[in-house]
Design an enzyme around this catalytic site. Structure first.
Site, short mmCIF file in Angstrom:
data_model
loop_
_atom_site.label_atom_id
_atom_site.label_comp_id
_atom_site.label_asym_id
_atom_site.label_seq_id
_atom_site.Cartn_x
_atom_site.Cartn_y
_atom_site.Cartn_z
N HIS A 54 71.67 -36.53 35.91
CA HIS A 54 70.96 -36.87 34.66
C HIS A 54 70.98 -35.70 33.69
O HIS A 54 70.39 -34.65 33.95
CB HIS A 54 69.51 -37.24 34.97
CG HIS A 54 68.76 -37.81 33.81
ND1 HIS A 54 69.05 -39.03 33.25
CD2 HIS A 54 67.71 -37.32 33.08
CE1 HIS A 54 68.23 -39.27 32.25
NE2 HIS A 54 67.41 -38.25 32.12
N ARG A 80 58.75 -34.10 22.36
CA ARG A 80 59.69 -35.11 21.88
C ARG A 80 59.81 -35.08 20.36
O ARG A 80 60.88 -35.27 19.80
CB ARG A 80 59.27 -36.50 22.37
CG ARG A 80 60.38 -37.52 22.23
CD ARG A 80 59.97 -38.90 22.73
NE ARG A 80 58.99 -39.52 21.86
CZ ARG A 80 58.75 -40.83 21.81
NH1 ARG A 80 59.41 -41.66 22.62
NH2 ARG A 80 57.84 -41.32 21.01
N HIS A 265 63.30 -40.00 36.92
CA HIS A 265 61.88 -39.60 36.91
C HIS A 265 61.00 -40.71 37.47
O HIS A 265 60.13 -41.23 36.76
CB HIS A 265 61.34 -39.33 35.49
CG HIS A 265 62.15 -38.44 34.63
ND1 HIS A 265 62.40 -37.12 34.93
CD2 HIS A 265 62.79 -38.67 33.45
CE1 HIS A 265 63.12 -36.59 33.96
NE2 HIS A 265 63.39 -37.50 33.07
N ASP A 316 68.70 -32.85 33.26
CA ASP A 316 67.93 -33.52 32.21
C ASP A 316 67.95 -32.79 30.86
O ASP A 316 68.92 -32.86 30.13
CB ASP A 316 66.50 -33.76 32.71
CG ASP A 316 65.71 -34.72 31.83
OD1 ASP A 316 66.30 -35.29 30.89
OD2 ASP A 316 64.51 -34.92 32.08
ZN ZN Z 1 66.12 -38.03 30.49
#
Ligand code: ZN
Length: 447
Positions: A54, A80, A265, A316
């Site tokens: 990922h 984010r 996740h 990630d």
């Molecule tokens: Zn991700």
């Protein structure tokens, strides 16, 4: 061409004085207990390459830029927002340059294949590039430059929250309808590098409705299916408010989750969800460094491994790219919370690092649609350890892997991907050129 190793972790276990003959990017023959032939390259210890299941490659460029307090209550959601601001500026050339560096660093750390969960599809204003799969092509080109194996997972993203909420302006670059997405996947399929694999990634239950999820699955044509499942407590709460069920429960009940699926996740899962993921053979995609960095929470790894659940690791957000550190942190999270040691070892494999490594090689391969491990017919994805690191002194067998995961400071010597030596002396063969291009991209991006 043949490589000779003093010792190697083969699919069948540890063996000594190993000779691997490579042909066409694959392992053509495995001999054990033999002397090297005159032309052989001689090395210390061989391990199978670890899959990185990922990655969001572009996020490598913002590593370290989100570690300053931004006001009250920094968390995943405020991170984010910063990430979205960064996204606005990234063009195709930036994307390719950043991904090439991330992939070279993955190889240097012992990862030989990446699952790129790729959602940055469109121009910053949401309009389509002349080629709608332009950005997928840039990811493929970066993988080719670095020489890493690529499992491309184009992301389907359509909504800004559970229940089909309209996407926000910051999400315009990610958004497709189902037909547009099917077209994008086919165009991306045509751009794959050699030995590339393509699957699909419905982004999350936040971003995809149940009807869309059903319509998407045939587009994978049997390839891997990855989905962000339960990274955040708020995500679980919002899902319960929407459907009455937790997100992993919802997926297990409503979608045909099987060994083709990876739940990225699966951080917040209860005992029933753990048992069911394991029974379905789906892979839990764990990203311990990023999950720690973002304050996501701790995956119940002891219970999941006790249920024989399959897992792999992913880098990630790529805030740090380090194969060993992902596995180390997976164990350390459990040690810190349970106040014990060697919690993820098993009776069958008491060496903690070796157990985690072997499981992540197998689970990562399943997740990315390839067969992993050192055996005849497999892709020649091989990592050799650096004998000059004192951390390996006097070690053999599983203690070598434990020393890599927990103790070594310069573990990796060479990395072959598809039979090509991409890393030597711990350094990618094109690092200088890749870094130079990255430097130009960053100067432009952060100007
Ligand atoms: Zn991700």
């Amino acid at each position: 061409m043949a490589l000779w190793f003093e010792t190697a972790l083969l699919e069948t276990g540890w063996a000594e004085r190993i000779r691997l003959t490579l042909a066409g990017g694959r392992i053509a023959a495995v001999e054990t207990g033999v002397d090297p032939a005159p032309q052989d390259e001689l090395h210390f210890a061989a391990l199978p390459g670890l899959p990185n299941l990922h990655s969001h490659a572009f996020q490598r460029a913002m590593a370290g830029l989100t570690e300053a307090r931004g006001g009250q209550g920094d968390d995943f959601w405020s991170w984010r927002e910063l990430m979205y601001r960064f996204v606005r500026r990234i063009g195709p050339e930036h994307c390719e340059a950043i991904a090439a560096l991330a992939y070279a660093e993955m190889l240097e750390s012992g990862f030989t294949r990446v699952g790129e969960f790729h959602y940055l599809h469109h121009a910053p204003d949401g309009s389509r590039y002349a080629d709608p799969a332009e950005m997928s092509g840039r990811i493929a080109a970066a993988a080719e430059t670095a020489g890493i194996g690529l499992t491309l997972l184009p992301v389907f993203y359509a909504h800004g929250g559970f229940g089909g909420q309209a996407p926000g302006a910051a999400q315009a670059r990610f958004v497709n309808d189902v037909d547009g997405f099917a077209d994008l996947v086919e165009r991306a399929r045509a751009k794959l590098p050699r030995n590339g694999v393509i699957g699909i990634a419905p982004h999350s239950l936040r971003a995809v409705t149940p009807e869309e999820l059903s319509a998407l699955l045939p587009i994978a044509k049997g390839g891997p299916v990855h989905i962000h499942s339960a990274e955040q407590v708020k995500e679980v709460e919002d899902c319960v408010a929407w459907s009455g069920r937790r997100p992993v429960r919802w997926l297990l009940d409503a979608a045909p989750v099987d060994a083709r699926w990876t739940l990225i996740h699966a951080t917040h899962v209860d005992a029933d969800e753990i048992a069911d993921i394991a029974a379905r053979g789906a892979v839990a995609g764990l990203c311990p460094i990023t999950e720690a960095n973002l304050g996501d929470g701790l995956f119940p790894a002891i219970d999941y491994l006790a249920a024989n659940g399959a897992f792999g690791v992913g880098s990630d957000s790529n805030v740090r790219i380090d194969a060993a550190e992902e596995l180390r942190l997976l164990e350390y999270g459990q040690r810190l919370s349970r106040r014990g040691r060697n919690l993820l070892a098993s009776d069958a494999r008491p060496a903690t690092g070796a157990r985690l490594f072997a499981a992540a090689v197998a689970g990562g391969g399943r997740s990315l649609g390839v067969e992993t491990g050192l055996a005849v017919g497999r892709q020649a994805d091989i990592v050799s350890l650096d004998r000059s690191d004192p951390a390996f002194g006097g070690r053999s067998g599983d203690a070598l892997i434990d020393s890599w995961i927990f103790a070594s400071r310069r573990p990796v010597d060479c990395v072959w991907r598809g039979g090509v030596k991409q890393v030597e002396g711990g350094r990618h063969r094109y690092r200088a050129a890749i870094e130079a291009r990255y430097g130009v991209a960053l100067k432009d991006l952060l100007a």
